[in-house]
Design an enzyme around this catalytic site. Sequence first.
Site, short mmCIF file in Angstrom:
data_model
loop_
_atom_site.label_atom_id
_atom_site.label_comp_id
_atom_site.label_asym_id
_atom_site.label_seq_id
_atom_site.Cartn_x
_atom_site.Cartn_y
_atom_site.Cartn_z
N ASP A 104 0.83 -1.19 0.00
CA ASP A 104 0.00 0.00 0.00
C ASP A 104 0.87 1.25 0.00
O ASP A 104 2.08 1.19 0.19
CB ASP A 104 -1.05 -0.05 1.12
CG ASP A 104 -0.47 -0.05 2.50
OD1 ASP A 104 0.31 0.87 2.81
OD2 ASP A 104 -0.80 -0.96 3.28
N1 URA Z 1 -0.08 -5.57 4.58
C1 URA Z 1 -0.44 -4.27 4.63
O1 URA Z 1 -1.18 -3.86 5.51
N2 URA Z 1 0.05 -3.45 3.70
C2 URA Z 1 0.88 -3.84 2.72
O2 URA Z 1 1.30 -3.02 1.91
C3 URA Z 1 1.25 -5.20 2.69
C4 URA Z 1 0.75 -6.05 3.63
#
Ligand code: URA
Length: 231
Positions: A104
């Site tokens: 993310d």
């Molecule tokens: N889990 C998350 O919360 N974000 C990521 O980017 C990857 C795994």
Amino acid sequence: MRRLDQLLANLGYCSRREARAWVADGRVTVQGAVADDFGAKADPADVRVDGEPLDHPGGLLLLLHKPVGLVCSHDGREGPDIYSLLPERWRRRNPPVTSIGRLDKDTSGLLLLTDLSPLVHRLTSPKHKVPKVYRATLDRDPAPGLAELFASGTLRLDQEDTPCAPATLKLLAPREAELTLTEGRYHQVRRMFAATGSTVLTLHRARFGDLELGDLPAGQWRELPPDRFGA
Ligand code: URA
């Protein structure tokens, strides 16, 4: 064997129309001979443009150190994306260069990119169970028993029918944890901690399978052989 105009367009050199003009201008050779038919089929290994071999005709596989602040989506409405870090020509390839799974916007760390679609499917398939290691800083010390809960395979996230697969939690320091997952659900790390009362403040992916970032700086990538995970 691929049509010359299609080959150049798919590798991001130019449009198909421009590729036809490049052939007409004598910029393209096949096995050393100037090509005169843009529709002729050739082995990409035999093709040169302005005397140079083609740019990764067999596909790209990149290991990127994703910085925070960039999204993995190709949809420009979601904000600046990781693809802006790549050379222009790679950004025009078709099939497009895409991430293998996603991190993310606020997460940094190891992300694989490729234009080899079967590889994306293989490495993101839950069947494959590639271990991914995350380092998280938390707003509080994790609740007692959290490692056992994460390992139990019973933790259920909001709006999900099936519990999370067993995951390994190690505490590295107060409020600093390492979590190893074999799945890749939406915002999974943040949601697993949220489900148990803590907020993830920073999140970084340190490993994907046996790959590590080493000293690769944020925003930089290095190439891996496209057959790194088998042909
Ligand atoms: N889990 C998350 O919360 N974000 C990521 O980017 C990857 C795994």
